[in-house]
Design an enzyme around this catalytic site. Sequence first.
Site, PDB file in Angstrom:
ATOM      1  N   PRO A  87      -4.718 -40.751   1.881  1.00 20.26           N
ATOM      2  CA  PRO A  87      -3.839 -39.716   1.325  1.00 20.26           C
ATOM      3  C   PRO A  87      -3.322 -40.165  -0.046  1.00 20.26           C
ATOM      4  O   PRO A  87      -3.031 -41.347  -0.240  1.00 20.26           O
ATOM      5  CB  PRO A  87      -2.706 -39.593   2.340  1.00 20.26           C
ATOM      6  CG  PRO A  87      -2.811 -40.754   3.258  1.00 20.26           C
ATOM      7  CD  PRO A  87      -4.185 -41.340   3.122  1.00 20.26           C
ATOM      8  N   GLY A  89      -0.887 -40.652  -3.231  1.00 24.57           N
ATOM      9  CA  GLY A  89       0.535 -40.754  -3.586  1.00 24.57           C
ATOM     10  C   GLY A  89       1.462 -40.986  -2.409  1.00 24.57           C
ATOM     11  O   GLY A  89       2.606 -40.549  -2.435  1.00 24.57           O
ATOM     12  N   LEU A  92      -0.211 -45.839   0.102  1.00 27.39           N
ATOM     13  CA  LEU A  92      -1.281 -46.585   0.776  1.00 27.39           C
ATOM     14  C   LEU A  92      -2.299 -47.151  -0.220  1.00 27.39           C
ATOM     15  O   LEU A  92      -3.355 -47.637   0.171  1.00 27.39           O
ATOM     16  CB  LEU A  92      -1.989 -45.695   1.806  1.00 27.39           C
ATOM     17  CG  LEU A  92      -1.111 -45.166   2.944  1.00 27.39           C
ATOM     18  CD1 LEU A  92      -1.924 -44.310   3.904  1.00 27.39           C
ATOM     19  CD2 LEU A  92      -0.446 -46.303   3.716  1.00 27.39           C
ATOM     20  N   GLY A  93      -1.973 -47.056  -1.492  1.00 26.05           N
ATOM     21  CA  GLY A  93      -2.835 -47.689  -2.506  1.00 26.05           C
ATOM     22  C   GLY A  93      -4.074 -46.881  -2.861  1.00 26.05           C
ATOM     23  O   GLY A  93      -5.123 -47.448  -3.170  1.00 26.05           O
ATOM     24  N   SER A  94      -3.945 -45.548  -2.845  1.00 23.95           N
ATOM     25  CA  SER A  94      -5.126 -44.718  -3.142  1.00 23.95           C
ATOM     26  C   SER A  94      -5.589 -44.884  -4.590  1.00 23.95           C
ATOM     27  O   SER A  94      -6.795 -44.900  -4.855  1.00 23.95           O
ATOM     28  CB  SER A  94      -4.845 -43.243  -2.841  1.00 23.95           C
ATOM     29  OG  SER A  94      -3.800 -42.768  -3.652  1.00 23.95           O
ATOM     30  N   SER A  95      -4.653 -45.022  -5.523  1.00 27.23           N
ATOM     31  CA  SER A  95      -5.086 -45.146  -6.922  1.00 27.23           C
ATOM     32  C   SER A  95      -5.769 -46.496  -7.162  1.00 27.23           C
ATOM     33  O   SER A  95      -6.767 -46.573  -7.896  1.00 27.23           O
ATOM     34  CB  SER A  95      -3.929 -44.924  -7.896  1.00 27.23           C
ATOM     35  OG  SER A  95      -2.890 -45.821  -7.642  1.00 27.23           O
ATOM     36  N   ASP A 138      -1.575 -53.960  -5.286  1.00 28.40           N
ATOM     37  CA  ASP A 138      -2.538 -53.015  -4.705  1.00 28.40           C
ATOM     38  C   ASP A 138      -3.964 -53.306  -5.153  1.00 28.40           C
ATOM     39  O   ASP A 138      -4.890 -53.309  -4.346  1.00 28.40           O
ATOM     40  CB  ASP A 138      -2.201 -51.570  -5.131  1.00 28.40           C
ATOM     41  CG  ASP A 138      -0.981 -51.035  -4.424  1.00 28.40           C
ATOM     42  OD1 ASP A 138      -0.202 -51.851  -3.903  1.00 28.40           O
ATOM     43  OD2 ASP A 138      -0.808 -49.809  -4.397  1.00 28.40           O
TER      44      ASP A 138
HETATM   45  O1  PMV Z   1       4.453 -47.231  -2.666  1.00 28.25           O
HETATM   46  P1  PMV Z   1       3.573 -48.239  -3.310  1.00 28.25           P
HETATM   47  O2  PMV Z   1       2.339 -48.516  -2.517  1.00 28.25           O
HETATM   48  O3  PMV Z   1       3.301 -47.943  -4.744  1.00 28.25           O
HETATM   49  O4  PMV Z   1       4.335 -49.634  -3.239  1.00 28.25           O
HETATM   50  C1  PMV Z   1       5.425 -49.921  -4.051  1.00 28.25           C
HETATM   51  C2  PMV Z   1       5.827 -51.333  -3.810  1.00 28.25           C
HETATM   52  C3  PMV Z   1       7.014 -51.780  -4.624  1.00 28.25           C
HETATM   53  O5  PMV Z   1       7.285 -53.109  -4.234  1.00 28.25           O
HETATM   54  C4  PMV Z   1       8.235 -50.922  -4.345  1.00 28.25           C
HETATM   55  C5  PMV Z   1       6.738 -51.723  -6.122  1.00 28.25           C
HETATM   56  C6  PMV Z   1       5.707 -52.698  -6.604  1.00 28.25           C
HETATM   57  O6  PMV Z   1       5.132 -52.387  -7.668  1.00 28.25           O
HETATM   58  O7  PMV Z   1       5.490 -53.747  -5.993  1.00 28.25           O
END
Ligand code: PMV
Length: 304
Positions: A87, A89, A92-95, A138
């Site tokens: 999914p 945004g 879960l690291g889709s980008s 990510d």
């Molecule tokens: O929601 P995500 O997967 O973009 O994770 C953000 C994680 C944070 O620690 C809040 C920010 C970061 O860049 O590490």
Amino acid sequence: MVTCSAPGKIYVFGEHAVVYGESAICCAIDIRTRVNAEPSESVEIESVLGKTGIDYDIHPYVSNVIERIREIVPIKGVSIKIDSDLPVGSGLGSSAAVTIATIQTLNYLFGCKLSLEDIANLGYEVERKVQGAASPTDTYVSTVGGVVMIPERRKLKLIECGIVIGDTKTFSSTKKLVANVAELRESYPEIIIPLLSTIGEMSHIGEEMVNKRDYTLVGNLMNVNHGLLDAIGVGSPELSLLVYAARKKGALGAKITGAGGGGCMVALIDVDGNRGVADAIIDSGGNAIITKATEHGVILESDI
Ligand code: PMV
């Protein structure tokens, strides 16, 4: 024609604290984005978002990857198709998965000779360019797979219990949530700084539990981590609803994963766990995804 895929990720511990140099434990999950490419007369990028050429609005990650690969090898045109089970945004690291899978696909297709480390670094640069700010987490986890301690980049033993993700279906902006935590930290440094360092400490204690494959203890700590994430203001009623529903159905532990404010939560369940936790998440208004950890980072799926 080359096809590569890359995984998404969850945070077992440590989101937000990692922004301040504390440790986090991340885990690649078996939900993947596949990118398929073949040489062509012009650039064509096709996904659920539409069919475009180089387009920094609709396909910013893939367009920026092509631009960067063109600095390494001359590419006239390429036809790229993206297909993702992640999914968009929802933390879960889709980008990162689409960025890393695209880099590796073009790496194979055009013989760029990029190592995994080069791929992770290039992916991080692309994410940073598109998002303004990004952490290397990510893109690194999506490249190497498995369970990784960040920023140490230390590999832990693969998590072997079940993982259920609950998507609240509410949008969350990582940028806004990170800014909110920064503001809170500035307003109440005596309170918030120790909370963030306690979260970081949890990753150090959790590392041993993960390596001993003691998921009851990992789950207990995840519950504590959730409470601290709530304390620093990144919870939401929807997230809590799913977290408590999962725990009530016997999850070993359940917490927010990622930036919070919306997006997803994650629960650990017994290996032979039934659908109970997933059903409870659905009954509480969320989307449930049953998955598992994967040792496979970016991989070549086919080269024909
Ligand atoms: O929601 P995500 O997967 O973009 O994770 C953000 C994680 C944070 O620690 C809040 C920010 C970061 O860049 O590490």
